[in-house]
Design a protein around this motif. Structure first.
Motif, PDB file in Angstrom:
ATOM      1  N   GLY A  96       0.680  -1.091  -0.003  1.00 53.78           N
ATOM      2  CA  GLY A  96      -0.123  -0.100  -0.126  1.00 53.78           C
ATOM      3  C   GLY A  96       0.924   1.371   0.084  1.00 53.78           C
ATOM      4  N   LEU A  97       2.132   0.907   0.152  1.00 57.21           N
ATOM      5  CA  LEU A  97       2.897   2.199   0.128  1.00 57.21           C
ATOM      6  C   LEU A  97       4.008   2.271  -0.932  1.00 57.21           C
ATOM      7  N   ARG A 101      -2.822  11.432   1.931  1.00 52.94           N
ATOM      8  CA  ARG A 101      -4.030  11.138   2.740  1.00 52.94           C
ATOM      9  C   ARG A 101      -4.967  10.065   2.683  1.00 52.94           C
ATOM     10  N   ASP A 102      -4.470   9.066   1.756  1.00 48.76           N
ATOM     11  CA  ASP A 102      -5.254   7.879   1.324  1.00 48.76           C
ATOM     12  C   ASP A 102      -4.456   6.878   2.511  1.00 48.76           C
ATOM     13  N   VAL A 103      -3.404   6.999   3.109  1.00 51.54           N
ATOM     14  CA  VAL A 103      -2.754   6.097   3.862  1.00 51.54           C
ATOM     15  C   VAL A 103      -2.521   6.769   5.179  1.00 51.54           C
ATOM     16  N   LEU A 104      -2.421   7.946   5.539  1.00 49.26           N
ATOM     17  CA  LEU A 104      -1.946   8.468   6.670  1.00 49.26           C
ATOM     18  C   LEU A 104      -3.023   8.380   7.937  1.00 49.26           C
ATOM     19  N   ALA A 143       5.386  10.841  11.246  1.00 48.08           N
ATOM     20  CA  ALA A 143       3.931  10.134  10.905  1.00 48.08           C
ATOM     21  C   ALA A 143       3.784   8.793  10.913  1.00 48.08           C
ATOM     22  N   ARG A 144       2.594   8.361  10.890  1.00 47.69           N
ATOM     23  CA  ARG A 144       2.160   6.897  10.792  1.00 47.69           C
ATOM     24  C   ARG A 144       1.448   6.602   9.566  1.00 47.69           C
ATOM     25  N   LEU A 145       1.988   5.536   8.569  1.00 49.23           N
ATOM     26  CA  LEU A 145       1.227   5.465   7.141  1.00 49.23           C
ATOM     27  C   LEU A 145       0.824   4.029   7.295  1.00 49.23           C
ATOM     28  N   ARG A 146      -0.559   3.955   7.078  1.00 48.98           N
ATOM     29  CA  ARG A 146      -1.293   2.616   7.272  1.00 48.98           C
ATOM     30  C   ARG A 146      -0.792   1.752   5.957  1.00 48.98           C
ATOM     31  N   ALA A 147      -0.650   0.260   6.236  1.00 45.62           N
ATOM     32  CA  ALA A 147      -0.227  -0.618   5.105  1.00 45.62           C
ATOM     33  C   ALA A 147      -0.794  -1.945   5.550  1.00 45.62           C
ATOM     34  N   ALA A 148      -0.997  -2.729   4.472  1.00 47.07           N
ATOM     35  CA  ALA A 148      -1.667  -4.084   4.937  1.00 47.07           C
ATOM     36  C   ALA A 148      -0.583  -5.183   4.319  1.00 47.07           C
ATOM     37  N   ALA A 168       4.840  -9.556  -5.275  1.00 47.47           N
ATOM     38  CA  ALA A 168       3.992  -8.631  -5.860  1.00 47.47           C
ATOM     39  C   ALA A 168       4.198  -7.354  -5.293  1.00 47.47           C
ATOM     40  N   ILE A 169       4.785  -6.821  -4.332  1.00 46.76           N
ATOM     41  CA  ILE A 169       5.101  -5.582  -3.632  1.00 46.76           C
ATOM     42  C   ILE A 169       6.484  -5.227  -4.633  1.00 46.76           C
ATOM     43  N   ALA A 170       7.473  -5.960  -4.612  1.00 48.70           N
ATOM     44  CA  ALA A 170       8.537  -5.662  -5.283  1.00 48.70           C
ATOM     45  C   ALA A 170       8.199  -5.288  -6.601  1.00 48.70           C
ATOM     46  N   ALA A 171       7.490  -6.076  -7.397  1.00 52.65           N
ATOM     47  CA  ALA A 171       6.975  -6.040  -8.839  1.00 52.65           C
ATOM     48  C   ALA A 171       6.510  -4.445  -8.938  1.00 52.65           C
ATOM     49  N   ARG A 172       5.397  -4.097  -8.039  1.00 52.65           N
ATOM     50  CA  ARG A 172       4.697  -3.099  -8.146  1.00 52.65           C
ATOM     51  C   ARG A 172       5.670  -1.937  -8.100  1.00 52.65           C
ATOM     52  N   MET A 173       6.889  -1.940  -7.115  1.00 56.86           N
ATOM     53  CA  MET A 173       7.944  -0.701  -6.971  1.00 56.86           C
ATOM     54  C   MET A 173       8.684  -0.888  -8.197  1.00 56.86           C
ATOM     55  N   ALA A 174       9.004  -1.906  -8.926  1.00 61.15           N
ATOM     56  CA  ALA A 174       9.657  -2.014  -9.903  1.00 61.15           C
ATOM     57  C   ALA A 174       9.128  -1.356 -11.374  1.00 61.15           C
ATOM     58  N   GLY A 175       7.704  -1.654 -11.113  1.00 65.33           N
ATOM     59  CA  GLY A 175       7.108  -0.841 -12.425  1.00 65.33           C
ATOM     60  C   GLY A 175       6.990   0.467 -12.185  1.00 65.33           C
ATOM     61  N   ILE A 176       6.886   0.937 -10.898  1.00 63.45           N
ATOM     62  CA  ILE A 176       6.718   2.455 -10.488  1.00 63.45           C
ATOM     63  C   ILE A 176       8.126   2.965 -11.102  1.00 63.45           C
ATOM     64  N   ARG A 177       9.281   2.288 -10.688  1.00 63.16           N
ATOM     65  CA  ARG A 177      10.438   3.235 -10.986  1.00 63.16           C
ATOM     66  C   ARG A 177      10.825   3.090 -12.555  1.00 63.16           C
ATOM     67  N   ALA A 178      10.357   2.108 -13.129  1.00 56.55           N
ATOM     68  CA  ALA A 178      10.618   1.873 -14.594  1.00 56.55           C
ATOM     69  C   ALA A 178       9.725   3.011 -15.144  1.00 56.55           C
ATOM     70  N   ALA A 179       8.520   3.311 -14.919  1.00 57.80           N
ATOM     71  CA  ALA A 179       7.662   4.118 -15.512  1.00 57.80           C
ATOM     72  C   ALA A 179       8.155   5.662 -15.235  1.00 57.80           C
TER      73      ALA A 179
END
Length: 308
Positions: free
Chosen positions: A124-125, A151-154, A192-197, A203-214
């Protein structure tokens, strides 16, 4: 009035700190644009108590400016009067993953927080890895990218003020597009405290890799830039589309240029002044207003005074 012109009065009223205090500190090397004049005084409080003392004892008449990673910032060429506060990672950069979220100090880089969450199997982060800056700045401006905002996660943010430390809830911060209206003047986000699940690490690593590549593919990440220059206007239009429609892609002023790769980014091609960059931004605004009838609002924060 330049920073140098008011140096003596502010010096006389600056409370003693355990952290580092520097007069006439160059700010250009700390900014992503690599431009701008000095801070009259640059204060790096040693810890929370040091920061609270500064806020409590600094006269209200002395200007106070807080900066983070300076990734979305123009420091004007005449410098910044008063006291500039920059929180150091040593006193304000701790990151701790816990059940259901991450607690991060204001000086922690957004990407570092995303990495800590990923290492703990918390999802989620991931969007934070695509935001260049610190958590303090992300809270203050409700930073967002790739479909999510702070604001979606704080859950809460701790804020240092002249009256002491306060913990503000998400609702109390009154988040809006690229701002937190609930932050008082001269208040400094410190944690700050940020929510995560719980999530699947792969899958988390893949999403982060995709964001960095984009980000690498679409933004001038290796240039001297300040991130997104203008906010997207209401109504669904994107700032970059309006800038392109107004014929501003590649537009230059001095050493500043509208990025060819992403035209909502301004870049220092070498030798630009802060005046070049800000002036180019204002020219883009004027051209978009004339061509599209839209007043673009700066997303990049601009501080200090122009050169005499």
């Amino acid at each position: 009035m330049t920073a140098a012109a008011i140096a003596m009065p502010a010096a006389a009223r600056l409370p003693p700190l355990r952290g580092r205090v520097q007069a006439g500190a160059p700010l250009a090397p700390t900014t992503w644009f690599r431009v701008g004049g000095p801070a009259e005084w640059l204060a790096r409080p040693a810890d929370l108590d040091d920061l609270l003392r500064l806020l409590r004892e600094l006269p209200d008449a002395v200007p106070l400016t807080v900066i983070g990673a300076a990734s979305n910032l123009i420091v004007r060429d005449g410098g910044v009067p008063g006291v500039v506060v920059r929180l150091a990672p040593r006193g304000f950069g701790a990151v701790e993953a816990e059940a259901g979220g991450v607690v991060a100090g204001a000086a922690a880089l957004d990407a570092t927080v995303a990495e800590h969450a990923a290492a703990a199997g918390l999802a989620g982060l991931e969007f934070l890895c695509g935001i260049p800056g610190t958590i303090g700045g992300a809270v203050a401006m409700n930073a967002g990218a790739y479909g999510a905002e702070v604001r979606d996660v704080l859950d809460w943010a701790e804020v240092a003020t002249a009256g002491g430390l306060r913990r503000l809830s998400n609702a109390e911060l009154r988040f809006a597009y690229r701002r937190a209206d609930g932050l008082a003047r001269r208040a400094v986000v410190v944690r700050a405290r940020l929510r995560a699940a719980p999530g699947e690490p792969a899958a988390i690593a893949a999403r982060m890799a995709g964001i960095r590549a984009a980000r690498e593919a679409t933004q001038p990440v290796r240039a001297r830039t300040g991130g997104s220059t203008f906010k997207n206007p209401p109504g669904g239009a994107r700032a970059w589309e309006l800038i392109a429609a107004a014929g501003c892609r590649g537009l230059r002023r001095g050493g500043a240029q509208v990025s060819e790769k992403h035209c909502n980014f301004l870049v220092n091609t070498g030798g630009a002044s802060a005046a070049d960059i800000e002036g180019l931004g204002e020219e883009v605004r004027a051209r978009v207003r004339a061509a599209c009838g839209v007043d673009l609002e700066w997303e990049i924060r601009r501080i200090g005074v122009p050169s005499p």
